[in-house]
Design a protein around this motif. Structure first.
Motif, PDB file in Angstrom:
ATOM      1  N   SER A  74       1.183  -1.383   0.214  1.00 58.72           N
ATOM      2  CA  SER A  74       0.087   0.065  -0.167  1.00 58.72           C
ATOM      3  C   SER A  74       1.027   0.893   0.248  1.00 58.72           C
ATOM      4  O   SER A  74       1.600   0.632   0.654  1.00 58.72           O
ATOM      5  CB  SER A  74      -0.883  -0.206   0.779  1.00 58.72           C
ATOM      6  N   ALA A 112       0.469  -3.282  -0.623  1.00 61.95           N
ATOM      7  CA  ALA A 112       0.608  -3.899   0.305  1.00 61.95           C
ATOM      8  C   ALA A 112       1.812  -3.400   0.539  1.00 61.95           C
ATOM      9  O   ALA A 112       2.602  -2.968   1.445  1.00 61.95           O
ATOM     10  CB  ALA A 112       0.010  -5.130   0.311  1.00 61.95           C
ATOM     11  N   HIS A 150      -3.870  -2.862   3.155  1.00 63.32           N
ATOM     12  CA  HIS A 150      -2.976  -4.472   3.914  1.00 63.32           C
ATOM     13  C   HIS A 150      -3.279  -5.050   2.302  1.00 63.32           C
ATOM     14  O   HIS A 150      -2.841  -6.403   3.099  1.00 63.32           O
ATOM     15  CB  HIS A 150      -4.214  -4.865   4.891  1.00 63.32           C
ATOM     16  N   ASP A 151      -4.035  -4.805   1.259  1.00 61.59           N
ATOM     17  CA  ASP A 151      -3.955  -5.363   0.506  1.00 61.59           C
ATOM     18  C   ASP A 151      -3.247  -5.041  -1.081  1.00 61.59           C
ATOM     19  O   ASP A 151      -3.619  -3.840  -1.307  1.00 61.59           O
ATOM     20  CB  ASP A 151      -4.880  -6.543   0.155  1.00 61.59           C
TER      21      ASP A 151
END
Length: 424
Positions: free
Chosen positions: A2, A172, A366-367
């Protein structure tokens, strides 16, 4: 996936989609910045040393502040190069000796103070040199990561064929700047073709799989006149190179002729279509397994043919967007967000979506997350009420702009079978 690294054709392209860093700058710009920072004047450490000397002078006899002078070179080691640290250390030792002499300290005590300050200075010089080396290595690694990103996720121009385009990608792993989400949009002899996908897993293995998928797609998109044949080539390549538990979800789309959009959804999140006053999900007519799993299920992908006229927009995205949660564990409502921010400028839309997404999760994803928005210019964006499109849930059909009823035909399974016309 991210950027966060941003990357975009209009940084999106955190390497944000939307506004992004100047890609024309040479890859070594980070390396040049490090020596400039290291050579900077240690103003703050010098001010702290001066403040300690002043406190000692004001405090008078009975209280000594000289040992605190070691703070100066220690702080300089975190912000300056070895030369700056040495200057601060010598200044601290000289002032410390002056204060002790002024206070009538014994020679032995004076020697201990000077030796201690010089020892701290030497350790700080070594720490500063080590930090400088690590920063140069990090700058080199980031430069390599940027080069790899440009090779994998090539910048998308603001206009491709008949489309206005905007892309925003955030990895991320912020320092890595690349991840397992992928996208590509290329003009071919068979029309503009695009792919947005998500590789199972993260890290370097996911990046390798993404590179494989994009390489096969770019080649097959030019060679194969049939969109299902493009998907089949990607499937065969993955079958040869992936482990049995790896797979890639993807939407592959093409625009072979004016007013017609072809979509093949392989286990991916459904694209969002904006037409007239409606935002709706383009659900597949028949569920299809992700790429790399066809041999396990025996299912073949089906082709959807959608009307796509002037003013229509299509948003392709990855699950890093829709599965982003806030502090109350609520998912980000992408369809509602698109309805709020839709405009005639795709770059403005994806930038607003990305900013709202970051605000939803509290500042960091977070992804991996990718957004790709297409628009055929012509008619202004449709609005509802005060000026915003309304949202319809997944699977709800949207009327064609010409109010023509759409005819459904048998779904096409494989490169040589018939097509399906779908009301979306």
């Amino acid at each position: 996936m991210s950027q966060a690294r941003d990357h975009g054709g209009d940084h999106w392209p955190r390497r944000p989609f939307g506004k992004r860093a100047d890609r024309s700058a040479p890859p070594d710009r980070h390396r040049r910045a490090v020596p400039q920072l290291a050579a900077g004047t240690p103003v703050l450490p010098a001010l702290i040393v001066s403040a300690i000397v002043l406190a000692d002078l004001v405090g008078g006899h009975g209280m000594t502040w000289v040992p605190l002078l070691a703070v100066g070179p220690a702080l300089a080691a975190t912000t300056n190069g070895p030369r700056g640290v040495l200057c601060v250390g010598l200044l601290a030792a000289a002032l410390g000796a002056t204060l002790d002499i002024r206070g009538g300290a014994p020679a032995r005590e004076l020697a201990v103070v000077v030796v201690a300050l010089m020892a701290v200075t030497l350790a700080s010089v070594l720490a500063s040199a080590s930090r400088g080396r690590r920063e140069r290595v990090l700058a080199a690694v980031r430069s390599v990561a940027e080069t790899a990103q440009h090779a994998l996720l090539q910048p998308v121009p603001a206009t491709v064929g008949p489309f206005q385009v905007a892309v925003r990608y955030s990895a991320a792993a912020a320092e890595a700047r690349i991840g397992g989400d992928l996208y590509a949009l290329v003009p071919t002899p068979h029309g503009v073709r695009m792919i947005v996908g998500d590789v199972r897993g993260k890290g370097l293995p996911a990046v390798g799989t993404a590179a494989l998928v994009l390489g096969v797609f770019r080649e097959a998109a030019y060679d194969e006149p049939d969109l299902l044949a493009v998907v089949s080539r990607i499937e065969r390549s993955l079958a040869r190179n992936l482990r049995s538990d790896d797979f890639v979800t993807a939407v592959v789309a093409g625009y072979p002729r004016a007013g017609q959009l072809e979509v093949v959804n392989c286990g991916h999140a459904p694209p969002l279509l904006v037409r007239d006053s409606v935002v709706s999900a383009v659900e597949p007519t028949r569920p299809t397994p992700p790429l790399g799993l066809r041999a396990l299920t025996g299912e073949t992908p089906s082709l959807q043919v959608l009307p796509f006229a002037d003013g229509d927009q299509l948003l392709l995205y990855t699950d890093g967007v829709t599965e982003a949660r806030d502090h109350e564990r609520e998912f980000y409502p992408l369809a509602e967000g698109l309805a709020r921010h839709i405009s005639d400028e795709p770059g403005q839309t994806v930038t607003a979506l990305h900013d709202e997404l970051l605000a939803h999760v509290g500042g960091r994803l977070h992804d991996d997350a990718a957004l790709l928005l297409l628009r055929i210019p012509g008619a202004p964006a449709a609005t509802n009420g005060p000026g915003r499109p309304r949202t319809i849930g997944p699977g709800v059909s949207v009327p064609h702009p010409a109010d023509q009823p759409l005819r459904a035909e048998p779904a096409r399974h494989g490169p040589r079978s018939g097509t399906a016309q779908s009301d979306v």
